[in-house]
Design an enzyme around this catalytic site. Structure first.
Site, PDB file in Angstrom:
ATOM      1  N   GLY A 109      -1.211  -3.165  -0.502  1.00  0.00           N
ATOM      2  CA  GLY A 109      -0.075  -3.480   0.372  1.00  0.00           C
ATOM      3  C   GLY A 109       0.420  -4.915   0.291  1.00  0.00           C
ATOM      4  O   GLY A 109       1.035  -5.398   1.234  1.00  0.00           O
ATOM      5  N   ASN A 111       2.868  -6.044  -1.464  1.00  0.00           N
ATOM      6  CA  ASN A 111       4.344  -6.020  -1.360  1.00  0.00           C
ATOM      7  C   ASN A 111       4.778  -5.713   0.066  1.00  0.00           C
ATOM      8  O   ASN A 111       5.693  -6.344   0.591  1.00  0.00           O
ATOM      9  CB  ASN A 111       4.930  -4.982  -2.325  1.00  0.00           C
ATOM     10  N   LEU A 182       2.206   6.356  -4.179  1.00  0.00           N
ATOM     11  CA  LEU A 182       1.898   7.085  -5.400  1.00  0.00           C
ATOM     12  C   LEU A 182       2.266   8.577  -5.386  1.00  0.00           C
ATOM     13  O   LEU A 182       2.110   9.251  -6.392  1.00  0.00           O
ATOM     14  CB  LEU A 182       0.412   6.913  -5.749  1.00  0.00           C
ATOM     15  N   ILE A 185       8.348  11.739  -4.020  1.00  0.00           N
ATOM     16  CA  ILE A 185       9.087  11.969  -2.769  1.00  0.00           C
ATOM     17  C   ILE A 185       9.751  13.354  -2.835  1.00  0.00           C
ATOM     18  O   ILE A 185      10.472  13.662  -3.786  1.00  0.00           O
ATOM     19  CB  ILE A 185      10.171  10.879  -2.578  1.00  0.00           C
ATOM     20  N   ASN A 199      12.484   2.111  -4.658  1.00  0.00           N
ATOM     21  CA  ASN A 199      11.119   1.970  -5.155  1.00  0.00           C
ATOM     22  C   ASN A 199      11.034   0.728  -6.025  1.00  0.00           C
ATOM     23  O   ASN A 199      12.041   0.272  -6.558  1.00  0.00           O
ATOM     24  CB  ASN A 199      10.769   3.204  -6.012  1.00  0.00           C
ATOM     25  N   HIS A 201       8.971  -0.590  -9.435  1.00  0.00           N
ATOM     26  CA  HIS A 201       8.101  -0.145 -10.525  1.00  0.00           C
ATOM     27  C   HIS A 201       7.671  -1.371 -11.328  1.00  0.00           C
ATOM     28  O   HIS A 201       8.491  -2.229 -11.627  1.00  0.00           O
ATOM     29  CB  HIS A 201       8.853   0.859 -11.413  1.00  0.00           C
ATOM     30  N   ASP A 242      10.366   7.601 -11.149  1.00  0.00           N
ATOM     31  CA  ASP A 242      10.858   6.340 -11.742  1.00  0.00           C
ATOM     32  C   ASP A 242      12.179   6.516 -12.481  1.00  0.00           C
ATOM     33  O   ASP A 242      12.364   5.982 -13.585  1.00  0.00           O
ATOM     34  CB  ASP A 242       9.797   5.766 -12.716  1.00  0.00           C
ATOM     35  N   GLU A 271       7.240  -9.410  -8.204  1.00  0.00           N
ATOM     36  CA  GLU A 271       7.569  -8.468  -7.123  1.00  0.00           C
ATOM     37  C   GLU A 271       7.703  -9.194  -5.787  1.00  0.00           C
ATOM     38  O   GLU A 271       8.670  -8.993  -5.049  1.00  0.00           O
ATOM     39  CB  GLU A 271       6.485  -7.374  -7.027  1.00  0.00           C
TER      40      GLU A 271
HETATM   41  C1  GAR Z   1       2.854  -2.733  -7.348  1.00  0.00           C
HETATM   42  O1  GAR Z   1       2.663  -3.480  -8.509  1.00  0.00           O
HETATM   43  C2  GAR Z   1       3.905  -1.683  -7.552  1.00  0.00           C
HETATM   44  O2  GAR Z   1       4.903  -2.057  -8.451  1.00  0.00           O
HETATM   45  C3  GAR Z   1       3.110  -0.560  -8.131  1.00  0.00           C
HETATM   46  O3  GAR Z   1       1.920  -0.556  -7.390  1.00  0.00           O
HETATM   47  C4  GAR Z   1       1.609  -1.911  -7.027  1.00  0.00           C
HETATM   48  C5  GAR Z   1       1.280  -1.936  -5.551  1.00  0.00           C
HETATM   49  O4  GAR Z   1       0.731  -3.183  -5.205  1.00  0.00           O
HETATM   50  N1  GAR Z   1       3.813   0.693  -8.026  1.00  0.00           N
HETATM   51  C6  GAR Z   1       3.739   1.643  -8.956  1.00  0.00           C
HETATM   52  O5  GAR Z   1       3.055   1.550  -9.939  1.00  0.00           O
HETATM   53  C7  GAR Z   1       4.605   2.859  -8.673  1.00  0.00           C
HETATM   54  N2  GAR Z   1       4.851   3.597  -9.874  1.00  0.00           N
HETATM   55  P1  GAR Z   1       0.595  -3.605  -3.684  1.00  0.00           P
HETATM   56  O6  GAR Z   1      -0.110  -2.467  -2.959  1.00  0.00           O
HETATM   57  O7  GAR Z   1      -0.236  -4.845  -3.717  1.00  0.00           O
HETATM   58  O8  GAR Z   1       1.960  -3.822  -3.149  1.00  0.00           O
END
Ligand code: GAR
Length: 289
Positions: A109, A111, A182, A185, A199, A201, A242, A271
């Protein structure tokens, strides 16, 4: 009554006890400080004293509860609570109610945390709910610390049942942000929130996207392919993994020395630097004031 409060604030029993304790201690401290200040002025008890006392405790109350909330681990909750009351008292009426946003996340989490902090105190956007499919995900603790209600979801209901649409509607959710979520949707949610689900990616789509391409799997694939650059993609969510319309991309170099871990670190930095701000810009475009 206590159960109602727990639900309303989206907190655990232990946090509810600490919140009530903060209210009690903060209130007492504020009353004590107000009386001491008036004693210091030498003012006689009477109507003027009462008026000054009311003004003083109104001003001191937020400071006192915030002070007490810190050691009790409830600062996040009270920061939001005091900001909300402050807006009401000062009478800065919004022209429109804020866009209530839900963050869907499955993991640590980081992000989600940046997004929550970015919009804390905003009058335009409120992170109103964190939706999670994993009971041990770090994002649940982050939400709880910030005083944001959480919704733990089950796969069957999400994919084949009500899709949690009633819960989202009941919480007044108008926009959904996926931040490391993950599960795919379901179509019903996409139809209920057209161009309102985004989203992030961790690669430059359309490359390295699709089913199974998440987190370190993406970075491993990028390095194995000998790419010289990678990056992030923020996009609308459609019925394919995606795949929806791209809103924003940012790049970073991939060197020979990079490992999936070092690349993941670079991508997370990108990000964190861009996702909250891009969400803000998008919401401003979608909801001009
Ligand atoms: C992030 O890097 C995000 O881009 C990726 O999961 C990570 C979550 O990190 N998402 C995917 O791969 C979706 N296809 P976080 O829990 O530290 O935010």
């Amino acid at each position: 009554m206590l159960e109602k409060l727990k639900k309303h604030w989206g907190v655990k029993s232990v946090d509810l006890v600490l919140i009530i304790t903060t209210f009690a201690l903060g209130g007492s401290l504020c009353g004590y400080a107000g009386r001491q200040l008036l004693l210091w002025t030498g003012l006689e008890r009477g109507l003027v004293w009462i008026v000054f006392y009311i003004i003083l405790i109104t001003l001191l109350w937020p400071v006192c509860v915030l002070l007490i909330s810190y050691p009790l681990g409830q600062f996040g909750f009270f920061r939001k609570y005091v900001a909300k009351i402050g807006r009401k008292v000062i009478g800065r009426h919004r022209r429109k109610s804020p866009v209530r946003m839900a963050i869907f996340a499955s993991g640590a989490g980081s992000n989600a945390e940046r997004i929550i902090n970015h919009f804390a105190g905003s009058e335009e956007v409120e992170v109103s709910l964190v939706v999670c499919n994993n009971p041990s995900a770090g994002v649940l603790g982050i939400a709880q610390k910030a005083g944001i209600p959480t919704l733990l979801i089950e796969k069957d209901i999400f994919l084949n049942g009500s899709h949690y649409l009633p819960e989202l509607q009941q919480a007044g959710i108008r926009f959904i942000v996926l931040a490391g979520f993950l599960w795919k949707i379901p179509q019903a949610l996409i139809s209920a929130y057209p161009q309102k689900i985004v989203n992030i990616h961790p690669a430059l789509l359309p490359k390295y996207g699709g089913k199974g391409m998440y987190g370190h799997f993406v970075h491993e694939a990028v390095i194995a392919a000998g790419e010289k650059e990678s990056g992030i993609t923020i996009h609308y969510v459609d019925e394919l993994y995606d795949h929806g319309q791209i809103i924003f991309q940012a790049k970073c170099p991939v060197t020979d020395k990079d490992t999936p871990d070092t690349l993941a670190h670079k991508i997370h930095e990108l990000e964190h630097a861009h996702y909250p701000g891009e969400i803000g810009s998008l919401l401003q475009k979608q909801n001009p004031r």
